[in-house]
Design a protein around this motif. Sequence first.
Motif, PDB file in Angstrom:
ATOM      1  N   GLU A 236      39.084 -26.721 -37.311  1.00  0.00           N
ATOM      2  CA  GLU A 236      37.866 -27.285 -37.877  1.00  0.00           C
ATOM      3  C   GLU A 236      38.016 -28.796 -38.037  1.00  0.00           C
ATOM      4  N   THR A 237      37.024 -29.522 -37.567  1.00  0.00           N
ATOM      5  CA  THR A 237      37.049 -30.976 -37.622  1.00  0.00           C
ATOM      6  C   THR A 237      36.691 -31.429 -39.037  1.00  0.00           C
ATOM      7  N   PRO A 238      37.471 -32.339 -39.621  1.00  0.00           N
ATOM      8  CA  PRO A 238      37.109 -32.830 -40.955  1.00  0.00           C
ATOM      9  C   PRO A 238      35.833 -33.676 -40.901  1.00  0.00           C
ATOM     10  N   ILE A 239      35.142 -33.741 -42.011  1.00  0.00           N
ATOM     11  CA  ILE A 239      33.891 -34.500 -42.080  1.00  0.00           C
ATOM     12  C   ILE A 239      34.223 -35.993 -42.103  1.00  0.00           C
ATOM     13  N   PRO A 240      33.699 -36.766 -41.148  1.00  0.00           N
ATOM     14  CA  PRO A 240      33.977 -38.212 -41.114  1.00  0.00           C
ATOM     15  C   PRO A 240      33.059 -38.971 -42.079  1.00  0.00           C
ATOM     16  N   TRP A 241      33.455 -39.042 -43.329  1.00  0.00           N
ATOM     17  CA  TRP A 241      32.597 -39.632 -44.366  1.00  0.00           C
ATOM     18  C   TRP A 241      32.307 -41.104 -44.120  1.00  0.00           C
ATOM     19  N   LYS A 242      33.284 -41.858 -43.633  1.00  0.00           N
ATOM     20  CA  LYS A 242      33.059 -43.294 -43.393  1.00  0.00           C
ATOM     21  C   LYS A 242      32.007 -43.504 -42.308  1.00  0.00           C
ATOM     22  N   ALA A 243      32.090 -42.718 -41.237  1.00  0.00           N
ATOM     23  CA  ALA A 243      31.123 -42.856 -40.151  1.00  0.00           C
ATOM     24  C   ALA A 243      29.725 -42.437 -40.610  1.00  0.00           C
ATOM     25  N   ILE A 244      29.646 -41.409 -41.428  1.00  0.00           N
ATOM     26  CA  ILE A 244      28.342 -40.979 -41.941  1.00  0.00           C
ATOM     27  C   ILE A 244      27.781 -42.022 -42.906  1.00  0.00           C
ATOM     28  N   GLY A 245      28.650 -42.640 -43.711  1.00  0.00           N
ATOM     29  CA  GLY A 245      28.202 -43.720 -44.596  1.00  0.00           C
ATOM     30  C   GLY A 245      27.678 -44.916 -43.811  1.00  0.00           C
ATOM     31  N   LEU A 246      28.382 -45.282 -42.752  1.00  0.00           N
ATOM     32  CA  LEU A 246      27.913 -46.379 -41.903  1.00  0.00           C
ATOM     33  C   LEU A 246      26.594 -46.030 -41.233  1.00  0.00           C
ATOM     34  N   ALA A 247      26.453 -44.797 -40.782  1.00  0.00           N
ATOM     35  CA  ALA A 247      25.197 -44.369 -40.161  1.00  0.00           C
ATOM     36  C   ALA A 247      24.046 -44.413 -41.164  1.00  0.00           C
ATOM     37  N   THR A 248      24.334 -44.059 -42.409  1.00  0.00           N
ATOM     38  CA  THR A 248      23.299 -44.116 -43.451  1.00  0.00           C
ATOM     39  C   THR A 248      22.872 -45.558 -43.707  1.00  0.00           C
ATOM     40  N   ILE A 249      23.837 -46.465 -43.770  1.00  0.00           N
ATOM     41  CA  ILE A 249      23.506 -47.885 -43.976  1.00  0.00           C
ATOM     42  C   ILE A 249      22.691 -48.422 -42.807  1.00  0.00           C
ATOM     43  N   LEU A 250      23.099 -48.093 -41.576  1.00  0.00           N
ATOM     44  CA  LEU A 250      22.340 -48.529 -40.399  1.00  0.00           C
ATOM     45  C   LEU A 250      20.914 -47.976 -40.428  1.00  0.00           C
ATOM     46  N   PHE A 251      20.779 -46.726 -40.815  1.00  0.00           N
ATOM     47  CA  PHE A 251      19.473 -46.087 -40.869  1.00  0.00           C
ATOM     48  C   PHE A 251      18.564 -46.764 -41.891  1.00  0.00           C
ATOM     49  N   LEU A 252      19.092 -47.020 -43.095  1.00  0.00           N
ATOM     50  CA  LEU A 252      18.266 -47.609 -44.160  1.00  0.00           C
ATOM     51  C   LEU A 252      17.922 -49.066 -43.883  1.00  0.00           C
ATOM     52  N   VAL A 253      18.912 -49.863 -43.498  1.00  0.00           N
ATOM     53  CA  VAL A 253      18.651 -51.278 -43.227  1.00  0.00           C
ATOM     54  C   VAL A 253      17.764 -51.435 -41.990  1.00  0.00           C
ATOM     55  N   GLY A 254      18.022 -50.635 -40.962  1.00  0.00           N
ATOM     56  CA  GLY A 254      17.180 -50.681 -39.772  1.00  0.00           C
ATOM     57  C   GLY A 254      15.750 -50.270 -40.067  1.00  0.00           C
ATOM     58  N   GLY A 255      15.572 -49.255 -40.896  1.00  0.00           N
ATOM     59  CA  GLY A 255      14.220 -48.845 -41.289  1.00  0.00           C
ATOM     60  C   GLY A 255      13.498 -49.926 -42.071  1.00  0.00           C
ATOM     61  N   ALA A 256      14.234 -50.610 -42.958  1.00  0.00           N
ATOM     62  CA  ALA A 256      13.622 -51.694 -43.734  1.00  0.00           C
ATOM     63  C   ALA A 256      13.233 -52.862 -42.819  1.00  0.00           C
ATOM     64  N   LEU A 257      14.116 -53.214 -41.883  1.00  0.00           N
ATOM     65  CA  LEU A 257      13.787 -54.298 -40.953  1.00  0.00           C
ATOM     66  C   LEU A 257      12.603 -53.932 -40.056  1.00  0.00           C
ATOM     67  N   LEU A 258      12.547 -52.686 -39.615  1.00  0.00           N
ATOM     68  CA  LEU A 258      11.397 -52.243 -38.823  1.00  0.00           C
ATOM     69  C   LEU A 258      10.107 -52.324 -39.634  1.00  0.00           C
ATOM     70  N   ALA A 259      10.175 -51.908 -40.887  1.00  0.00           N
ATOM     71  CA  ALA A 259       8.983 -51.944 -41.736  1.00  0.00           C
ATOM     72  C   ALA A 259       8.495 -53.382 -41.933  1.00  0.00           C
ATOM     73  N   VAL A 260       9.421 -54.301 -42.196  1.00  0.00           N
ATOM     74  CA  VAL A 260       9.029 -55.696 -42.381  1.00  0.00           C
ATOM     75  C   VAL A 260       8.467 -56.262 -41.082  1.00  0.00           C
ATOM     76  N   GLY A 261       9.117 -55.951 -39.953  1.00  0.00           N
ATOM     77  CA  GLY A 261       8.621 -56.435 -38.659  1.00  0.00           C
ATOM     78  C   GLY A 261       7.232 -55.901 -38.341  1.00  0.00           C
ATOM     79  N   ILE A 262       6.988 -54.641 -38.646  1.00  0.00           N
ATOM     80  CA  ILE A 262       5.660 -54.059 -38.399  1.00  0.00           C
ATOM     81  C   ILE A 262       4.619 -54.697 -39.316  1.00  0.00           C
TER      82      ILE A 262
END
Length: 118
Positions: free
Chosen positions: A36-62
């Motif tokens: 069983e592969t361990p859960i990569p918490w750091k990668a998921i945390g980075l993906a969450t930050i990318l998702f939130l900041v990218g969504g905010a930048l998209l919203a401001v750009g729109i």
Amino acid sequence: MKKITNPLKTKSRRFAQLQDLQDDRGFTTSQFELPETPIPWKAIGLATILFLVGGALLAVGILIKIGTITSDIWLARGTPFLVLGSIMFIPGAYHLYIAYYAYYKYPGYDFSLIPDWE
């Protein structure tokens, strides 16, 4: 004159060795079980930050592009927000999607699909 032998008949010693090789395949069922592969918490945390900041930048750009933000300083800056927001939002959303499906054990999804930078 040379004696002709049947090539299909084997000598008893050679046949016994061949039979031993055929019986022992050298494989066990535990060889084919994936750990069983361990859960990569750091990668998921980075993906969450990318998702939130990218969504905010998209919203401001729109908002800038549709004219809700009408300040003279911001009018020429809508496209960079859209580009940077897209660059951040798309990989973040993709990796969160994989993490969600891997967490709930959907077939074909595993945490090994998420790259881990450790």
